[in-house]
Write a protein that holds these residues in place. Sequence first.
Motif, PDB file in Angstrom:
ATOM      1  N   SER A  51     163.842 -19.647  -8.841  1.00  0.00           N
ATOM      2  CA  SER A  51     163.266 -18.318  -9.103  1.00  0.00           C
ATOM      3  C   SER A  51     163.080 -17.546  -7.819  1.00  0.00           C
ATOM      4  O   SER A  51     162.223 -16.686  -7.729  1.00  0.00           O
ATOM      5  CB  SER A  51     161.944 -18.385  -9.841  1.00  0.00           C
ATOM      6  N   ASP A  52     163.862 -17.865  -6.817  1.00  0.00           N
ATOM      7  CA  ASP A  52     163.747 -17.153  -5.557  1.00  0.00           C
ATOM      8  C   ASP A  52     164.792 -16.040  -5.523  1.00  0.00           C
ATOM      9  O   ASP A  52     165.972 -16.301  -5.358  1.00  0.00           O
ATOM     10  CB  ASP A  52     164.011 -18.129  -4.409  1.00  0.00           C
ATOM     11  N   ALA A  64     163.313 -16.946 -13.144  1.00  0.00           N
ATOM     12  CA  ALA A  64     162.141 -16.163 -13.555  1.00  0.00           C
ATOM     13  C   ALA A  64     162.553 -15.010 -14.466  1.00  0.00           C
ATOM     14  O   ALA A  64     161.824 -14.648 -15.390  1.00  0.00           O
ATOM     15  CB  ALA A  64     161.419 -15.633 -12.325  1.00  0.00           C
ATOM     16  N   LYS A 225     158.719 -12.899 -10.974  1.00  0.00           N
ATOM     17  CA  LYS A 225     158.042 -14.201 -10.942  1.00  0.00           C
ATOM     18  C   LYS A 225     157.929 -14.749 -12.352  1.00  0.00           C
ATOM     19  O   LYS A 225     158.079 -14.023 -13.332  1.00  0.00           O
ATOM     20  CB  LYS A 225     156.658 -14.044 -10.329  1.00  0.00           C
ATOM     21  N   ASP A 232     150.891 -10.595 -17.532  1.00  0.00           N
ATOM     22  CA  ASP A 232     151.625 -10.582 -16.268  1.00  0.00           C
ATOM     23  C   ASP A 232     152.837  -9.665 -16.360  1.00  0.00           C
ATOM     24  O   ASP A 232     153.376  -9.419 -17.428  1.00  0.00           O
ATOM     25  CB  ASP A 232     152.112 -11.997 -15.934  1.00  0.00           C
TER      26      ASP A 232
ATOM     27  N   THR B 201     155.058 -10.389  -1.648  1.00  0.00           N
ATOM     28  CA  THR B 201     154.489 -11.319  -2.624  1.00  0.00           C
ATOM     29  C   THR B 201     155.200 -11.195  -3.967  1.00  0.00           C
ATOM     30  O   THR B 201     155.628 -10.111  -4.366  1.00  0.00           O
ATOM     31  CB  THR B 201     152.986 -11.041  -2.823  1.00  0.00           C
ATOM     32  N   LYS B 202     155.309 -12.328  -4.651  1.00  0.00           N
ATOM     33  CA  LYS B 202     156.011 -12.298  -5.933  1.00  0.00           C
ATOM     34  C   LYS B 202     155.222 -11.570  -7.005  1.00  0.00           C
ATOM     35  O   LYS B 202     155.753 -11.229  -8.051  1.00  0.00           O
ATOM     36  CB  LYS B 202     156.292 -13.728  -6.390  1.00  0.00           C
ATOM     37  N   GLU B 203     153.926 -11.380  -6.758  1.00  0.00           N
ATOM     38  CA  GLU B 203     153.106 -10.670  -7.734  1.00  0.00           C
ATOM     39  C   GLU B 203     153.414  -9.183  -7.739  1.00  0.00           C
ATOM     40  O   GLU B 203     152.972  -8.461  -8.630  1.00  0.00           O
ATOM     41  CB  GLU B 203     151.613 -10.840  -7.408  1.00  0.00           C
TER      42      GLU B 203
END
Lengths: 284, 299
Positions: A51-52, A64, A225, A232, B201-203
């Motif tokens: 998931s990068d 992701a 993510k 989310d 950041t992934k957020e």
Amino acid sequence: MRLISEAGIRRILTGIAFSAIAMLLLIVLFILKEGLPFIFKIGPGNFLFSSDWSPLNGKFGIFAMIVGSLWVTAGALIIGVPLGLAGAIFLSEFLPRWAMRIIKPTIELLAGIPSVVYGFIGVMVLAPIIREYLGGPGLSILAASIILGVMILPTILSISIDSIKAVPNSYREGAFALGATHWQTIHMAVLPAAKSGIIAGIILGLGRAIGETMAVIMVVGNAAKIPTSVLDSVRPLTANIALEMGYATGIHRQALFATGVVLLVIIMVLNYAANLAIKNMVKK
Amino acid sequence: MQLTIFRPSQYASNTEFIIPLPCIHISLMEQNMKLNPNKIFFVIMIFLAGLGLVACGKSGNAITVAGSTAFQPFAEKLADQFMAGTPGASVTIQGGGSAVGIQATLSGAADIGMADMVTLPKEALTLKTVIVARDGIVMVVNPKNTVKTLTVDQIRDIYNGKIRNWKDAGGKDHAVTVISREEGSGTRSSFETIIKNVTLTKEAIIQDSNGTVRETVANDINSIGYISHGLVNDKISALLINGVACVNEEINKGRYPLVRPVFLMTREAPQGLSKSFIDYILSEQGQKTILANGLLPAK
């Protein structure tokens, strides 16, 4: 004035019909040609199960996003299917014919609203409500699911109505003759008979949900993510392509086509599975 | 001629594989449709003729400018003024982003490309570039946010995901919603180049233009984003950086850190309408327009 013969017309129409299939084939071939070399170069495992995602640093992992796409689609179905099905049953079984003639086209108009308008409503109305009452950034799976659920509603509703209407009246008369109530007739005789059509409607809705891009980009937040809750933000596959398409060159561009390949495979698998399900049901 | 509507029985029987396409509109047209083959033929011919007309709409006295979404509104304003003063000229402004500007100029799809990056990528080295303006990048938060100033280190920590709560940056106790641009954006690459060592950041929520970043910040009291200085309005509030505001004097003195140049790019040395448009932007009047709308002149 007779410009063209009957056979000529048929040939023209056949040609146009086949050109549509040809276009589909060409699109599929093109996506595969652009995307597959990339997948083999960095390895399907790296591409699918990491998931990068940081293309400028050479990191291409879309796990992701696959998860994000599936969450959003599942959410859309959870919202769209019960509403669509309940609406279809009510409209076709409980309403007089004249009322349905007004209501059904009205609902079908929902399909004609441009997706950017849905997205706009999502950003301006839905996201702030979610943020205020449920928390999180507001731009979330939940917001996207609700928007998509409404967007696929007319598809599911309209096809379900058609298939419920197509159930022969003798089925209903038979059930009534056996002493069934109206509701028993519907859920024991009419719905099973219309099942394959209803599922076909759901598949079409699912296809629209997974492929929808504009509205989704606007309401889903696009954070790359793996989500831990429906509040989310996620980035579905379609959003990934559309967001970065404008900037992508070289290997980055290939990676976006590879994302398209994955999307294509997911849609094909879902379709195939659903079609198998329909076949099995019809056999019974 | 009867258009048949979707029937579940057909669907179930002989279809192996269906790519979902919206087919419900057909049912709307179901009733009373009578089509004469000749009419269909005419409609098709008229449609094709229409396509033909559209295809030959492009003439010589027109240029296309594409690229940076941050500079796009200014370019549109400048183009309007330029066209008002130059009869017969037509300048089309398109967005797409800095990288699109570079690609479109390289491929010839655009006559002039716009890019607003601190350093242009290596594929742009062959292009002829000229700096027409400078643009401050402003950190913006919701007006209800009590934080008024951040240091460069705090900004880096927020975008790296080290600071996750506003109370760690001198604000109230609520979570930070980080908003960034997509990878490849000129604003983002300038931001990350100047702030240094940013691993987003992934957020972080990703928005695809300066305008959508602004709208998101205007709607979310917890959020922070960065946009071009020219696009700041009263729905959001601009933060000081190290106590310094993004105003012309501070930028000229070199005290405000987040500044980037706006490049116009052409494949060859500019000529014809491209040259006169670029000259117009660099002229006193053009630079005045740029200044009046919130950007900094080139010199």
